[in-house]
Design an enzyme around this catalytic site. Structure first.
Site, PDB file in Angstrom:
ATOM      1  N   SER A  16     -74.318 118.434 -53.774  1.00  0.00           N
ATOM      2  CA  SER A  16     -73.542 117.600 -54.698  1.00  0.00           C
ATOM      3  C   SER A  16     -73.769 118.010 -56.137  1.00  0.00           C
ATOM      4  O   SER A  16     -72.937 117.751 -56.994  1.00  0.00           O
ATOM      5  CB  SER A  16     -73.961 116.136 -54.577  1.00  0.00           C
ATOM      6  OG  SER A  16     -73.691 115.657 -53.306  1.00  0.00           O
TER       7      SER A  16
ATOM      8  N   HIS B  55     -67.872 122.651 -51.968  1.00  0.00           N
ATOM      9  CA  HIS B  55     -68.240 121.239 -52.066  1.00  0.00           C
ATOM     10  C   HIS B  55     -67.091 120.324 -51.638  1.00  0.00           C
ATOM     11  O   HIS B  55     -66.041 120.297 -52.274  1.00  0.00           O
ATOM     12  CB  HIS B  55     -68.660 120.937 -53.520  1.00  0.00           C
ATOM     13  CG  HIS B  55     -69.164 119.554 -53.728  1.00  0.00           C
ATOM     14  ND1 HIS B  55     -68.964 118.862 -54.888  1.00  0.00           N
ATOM     15  CD2 HIS B  55     -69.856 118.715 -52.914  1.00  0.00           C
ATOM     16  CE1 HIS B  55     -69.514 117.664 -54.786  1.00  0.00           C
ATOM     17  NE2 HIS B  55     -70.059 117.553 -53.596  1.00  0.00           N
TER      18      HIS B  55
ATOM     19  N   GLU C  67     -64.355 121.787 -54.168  1.00  0.00           N
ATOM     20  CA  GLU C  67     -64.775 122.554 -55.343  1.00  0.00           C
ATOM     21  C   GLU C  67     -65.399 123.860 -54.843  1.00  0.00           C
ATOM     22  O   GLU C  67     -66.238 123.840 -53.939  1.00  0.00           O
ATOM     23  CB  GLU C  67     -65.839 121.790 -56.140  1.00  0.00           C
ATOM     24  CG  GLU C  67     -65.300 120.606 -56.921  1.00  0.00           C
ATOM     25  CD  GLU C  67     -66.401 119.860 -57.673  1.00  0.00           C
ATOM     26  OE1 GLU C  67     -66.097 119.307 -58.739  1.00  0.00           O
ATOM     27  OE2 GLU C  67     -67.543 119.801 -57.198  1.00  0.00           O
TER      28      GLU C  67
ATOM     29  N   ASN D  20     -68.441 115.325 -59.688  1.00  0.00           N
ATOM     30  CA  ASN D  20     -69.606 114.430 -59.778  1.00  0.00           C
ATOM     31  C   ASN D  20     -70.046 114.234 -61.218  1.00  0.00           C
ATOM     32  O   ASN D  20     -70.544 113.173 -61.595  1.00  0.00           O
ATOM     33  CB  ASN D  20     -70.769 114.964 -58.946  1.00  0.00           C
ATOM     34  CG  ASN D  20     -70.620 114.602 -57.477  1.00  0.00           C
ATOM     35  OD1 ASN D  20     -69.912 113.655 -57.132  1.00  0.00           O
ATOM     36  ND2 ASN D  20     -71.268 115.352 -56.607  1.00  0.00           N
TER      37      ASN D  20
HETATM   38  N1  3HC Z   1     -63.496 109.282 -41.979  1.00  0.00           N
HETATM   39  C1  3HC Z   1     -62.308 109.707 -41.538  1.00  0.00           C
HETATM   40  N2  3HC Z   1     -61.136 109.148 -41.892  1.00  0.00           N
HETATM   41  C2  3HC Z   1     -61.188 108.080 -42.719  1.00  0.00           C
HETATM   42  C3  3HC Z   1     -62.398 107.573 -43.229  1.00  0.00           C
HETATM   43  C4  3HC Z   1     -63.590 108.224 -42.828  1.00  0.00           C
HETATM   44  N3  3HC Z   1     -64.780 107.835 -43.265  1.00  0.00           N
HETATM   45  N4  3HC Z   1     -62.113 106.542 -44.052  1.00  0.00           N
HETATM   46  C5  3HC Z   1     -60.783 106.388 -44.034  1.00  0.00           C
HETATM   47  N5  3HC Z   1     -60.227 107.320 -43.252  1.00  0.00           N
HETATM   48  C6  3HC Z   1     -58.796 107.525 -42.982  1.00  0.00           C
HETATM   49  C7  3HC Z   1     -58.179 106.359 -42.254  1.00  0.00           C
HETATM   50  O1  3HC Z   1     -58.332 106.493 -40.865  1.00  0.00           O
HETATM   51  C8  3HC Z   1     -56.728 106.464 -42.697  1.00  0.00           C
HETATM   52  O2  3HC Z   1     -56.105 107.487 -41.929  1.00  0.00           O
HETATM   53  P1  3HC Z   1     -54.502 107.451 -41.633  1.00  0.00           P
HETATM   54  O3  3HC Z   1     -53.807 107.675 -42.942  1.00  0.00           O
HETATM   55  O4  3HC Z   1     -54.334 108.602 -40.685  1.00  0.00           O
HETATM   56  O5  3HC Z   1     -54.205 106.126 -41.023  1.00  0.00           O
HETATM   57  C9  3HC Z   1     -56.820 106.968 -44.135  1.00  0.00           C
HETATM   58  O6  3HC Z   1     -58.126 107.582 -44.253  1.00  0.00           O
HETATM   59  C10 3HC Z   1     -56.712 105.859 -45.136  1.00  0.00           C
HETATM   60  O7  3HC Z   1     -57.729 104.911 -44.854  1.00  0.00           O
HETATM   61  P2  3HC Z   1     -57.585 103.345 -45.012  1.00  0.00           P
HETATM   62  O8  3HC Z   1     -56.149 102.955 -44.863  1.00  0.00           O
HETATM   63  O9  3HC Z   1     -58.582 102.694 -44.119  1.00  0.00           O
HETATM   64  O10 3HC Z   1     -58.111 103.018 -46.462  1.00  0.00           O
HETATM   65  P3  3HC Z   1     -57.698 103.587 -47.862  1.00  0.00           P
HETATM   66  O11 3HC Z   1     -56.247 103.900 -47.949  1.00  0.00           O
HETATM   67  O12 3HC Z   1     -58.296 102.671 -48.848  1.00  0.00           O
HETATM   68  O13 3HC Z   1     -58.488 104.973 -47.955  1.00  0.00           O
HETATM   69  C11 3HC Z   1     -60.397 106.112 -48.737  1.00  0.00           C
HETATM   70  C12 3HC Z   1     -59.862 105.060 -47.797  1.00  0.00           C
HETATM   71  C13 3HC Z   1     -59.793 107.467 -48.400  1.00  0.00           C
HETATM   72  C14 3HC Z   1     -61.901 106.172 -48.601  1.00  0.00           C
HETATM   73  C15 3HC Z   1     -59.964 105.729 -50.209  1.00  0.00           C
HETATM   74  O14 3HC Z   1     -60.440 104.433 -50.491  1.00  0.00           O
HETATM   75  C16 3HC Z   1     -60.499 106.673 -51.257  1.00  0.00           C
HETATM   76  O15 3HC Z   1     -59.913 107.709 -51.547  1.00  0.00           O
HETATM   77  N6  3HC Z   1     -61.632 106.302 -51.924  1.00  0.00           N
HETATM   78  C17 3HC Z   1     -62.248 107.124 -52.954  1.00  0.00           C
HETATM   79  C18 3HC Z   1     -63.262 107.998 -52.324  1.00  0.00           C
HETATM   80  C19 3HC Z   1     -63.922 108.915 -53.307  1.00  0.00           C
HETATM   81  O16 3HC Z   1     -63.915 108.735 -54.509  1.00  0.00           O
HETATM   82  N7  3HC Z   1     -64.564 109.986 -52.784  1.00  0.00           N
HETATM   83  C20 3HC Z   1     -65.240 110.964 -53.566  1.00  0.00           C
HETATM   84  C21 3HC Z   1     -66.627 110.557 -53.841  1.00  0.00           C
HETATM   85  S1  3HC Z   1     -67.584 111.784 -54.677  1.00  0.00           S
HETATM   86  C22 3HC Z   1     -68.205 112.755 -53.447  1.00  0.00           C
HETATM   87  O17 3HC Z   1     -67.956 112.570 -52.286  1.00  0.00           O
HETATM   88  C23 3HC Z   1     -69.051 113.893 -53.876  1.00  0.00           C
HETATM   89  C24 3HC Z   1     -70.419 113.835 -53.283  1.00  0.00           C
HETATM   90  O18 3HC Z   1     -71.062 115.031 -53.650  1.00  0.00           O
HETATM   91  C25 3HC Z   1     -71.241 112.669 -53.760  1.00  0.00           C
END
Ligand code: 3HC
Length: 403
Positions: free
Chosen positions: A119, A140, A152, A190
């Protein structure tokens, strides 16, 4: 270079998610962890993602079985001997990463790419432990890996151009969106996201508003989930690790809010262990108020104002620092935040958003926040230069972009 078989080391949430993405693209993938129980947990996570697609009618059960057959669980490095590309996704400890890369190098073909999904740790430092450091690169992914479009691609000091091009082509073959990022602590996303999340944590420990209200406000701004729900999803331990790396590199403006360390001390790690800012397992329910009271008694800061800008302006300011350091272009910065964090599409990314509200307004607001909340809001030098040169954004037809 054509990738016939890939590998992932670490079968936690990220490693398993990455292996799912690779298998979904049709490529065989070896998934390794230290013991069979962890490997099985990773395989179960992958099956769950496919099962949810089957349940929604997006694939058949037999298609799921075909995809699952592509995932080879193992506890042995020997199974990587014919892999063309391996992604390490173990926890954020340089010593452990060095060991993993040294073990890998013993078994992999000389031409294989050795990637890290770290990360925030230095790719160059990871590469320093192996002979073929030109083959080491950051690839990433973002959480949840099966959903987030961004990858990334981060070359270290020793990475060859060929390795970079192969990593970009590999990311595209997974139907993801690769963005090349110049190496720096936290890379691009990040580095912008953590100050935003950290600001939410400051606002919480200062009793600026309830976390539910702040999460709602940020969803109202257009983010797909609120900052506290996101902190819990990412894991407070992961966030503390990344914060530490950012602080080490960039100094006081990245100082983590005290509550983040307290969360870890109190074993509130987020969704993964049933309790973080929110409670996911009722049996673990515990009040955070005494922790917040103790922090307020120590810092003497409470009752500061909350607004979505307070969080988003941290992101914009860090984006400006990144631009100044050529970490990525303005359009790549915006694209990465859209595809990596779900920054609202209609706002076009933090830099398009800054252009829309006016770079001069951003600077004035940052100065105000700097006076009331502290120097972590001190405007990036490039912002002041832009204002002085009348690069104010849409209203003067030029800012981070031309209009
Ligand atoms: N695994 C697999 N699929 C998932 C999932 C998971 N953990 N969570 C959600 N999904 C899928 C669902 O099944 C759904 O699929 P579909 O379109 O085929 O039906 C789709 O994603 C949308 O899910 P939901 O309808 O349940 O919910 P949302 O529309 O709210 O989406 C989310 C969920 C994608 C997590 C959205 O809230 C989001 O984009 N959140 C922001 C996440 C973010 O910022 N991530 C980056 C963090 S930084 C990082 O990761 C870097 C690291 O180094 C720390």
């Amino acid at each position: 270079m054509f990738i016939y078989k890939a590998g992932v080391i670490g079968a936690g949430a990220m490693g398993a998610g990455i292996a799912q993405v690779i298998s979904f693209s049709g490529l065989p993938v070896v998934l390794k962890d230290t013991d069979q129980e962890r490997v099985d947990k990773g395989l179960a996570m992958i099956r769950k993602v496919y099962q949810s697609r089957v349940d929604k009618g997006k694939m058949t059960a037999s298609e799921m079985d075909q995809k699952m057959k592509l995932v080879i669980g193992t506890t042995s490095y020997d199974d990587f001997k014919d892999c063309d590309l391996v992604i390490e996704a173990v926890f954020e400890n340089m010593k452990v990463k060095h060991q993993v890369f040294q073990e890998l190098e013993k078994v992999l073909p000389e031409t294989a790419i050795m990637a890290s999904n770290t990360s925030a740790l230095s790719i160059s430092q990871i590469a320093s432990a192996v002979k073929h450091s030109d083959k080491v690169i950051g690839i990433h992914f973002f959480n949840p890996a099966p959903v987030m479009k961004l990858i990334e691609v981060i070359p270290g000091l020793q990475t060859s151009t060929e390795t970079v091009d192969d990593a970009v082509a590999f990311a595209e073959s997974l139907r993801k969106m690769p963005v090349r990022v110049k190496e720096c602590a936290g890379f691009l996303v990040n580095r912008l996201l953590l100050p935003y999340l950290n600001e939410a944590a400051y606002a919480y420990q200062e009793s600026s508003a309830s976390m539910e209200d702040m999460d709602n406000a940020m969803r109202g701004f257009g983010m797909p989930m609120g900052p506290f729900a996101l902190l819990d999803m990412l894991g407070l331990d992961v966030c503390a690790d990344v914060s530490g790396i950012l602080y080490d590199s960039f100094g006081p403006r990245m100082k983590a809010a005290e509550i983040l360390g307290e969360m870890q001390k109190n074993n509130r790690l987020g969704v993964k262990n049933g309790i973080g800012f929110y409670v996911y397992d009722e049996s673990k329910k515990a009040d955070l108020k005494p922790v917040v009271d103790a922090i307020q008694a120590k810092t003497g800061v409470k009752g500061t104002a909350f607004s979505p800008e307070r969080l988003v302006f941290q992101m914009i300011n860090e984006a400006a620092f990144c631009l100044e350091e050529n970490v990525a272009s303005p359009s790549d910065i915006d694209l990465a935040m859209l595809a990596g964090t779900g920054f609202p599409q209609d706002k076009g990314g933090p830099l398009h958003y800054a252009d829309a509200i006016g770079v001069d307004v951003v600077v004035e607001k940052l100065k105000e926040l700097s006076k009331t909340l502290g120097p972590r809001f001190w405007p990036a030098p490039i912002l002041k230069r832009m204002v002085a040169a009348n690069y104010l954004g849409q209203k003067t037809k030029r800012g981070f972009f031309n209009y």
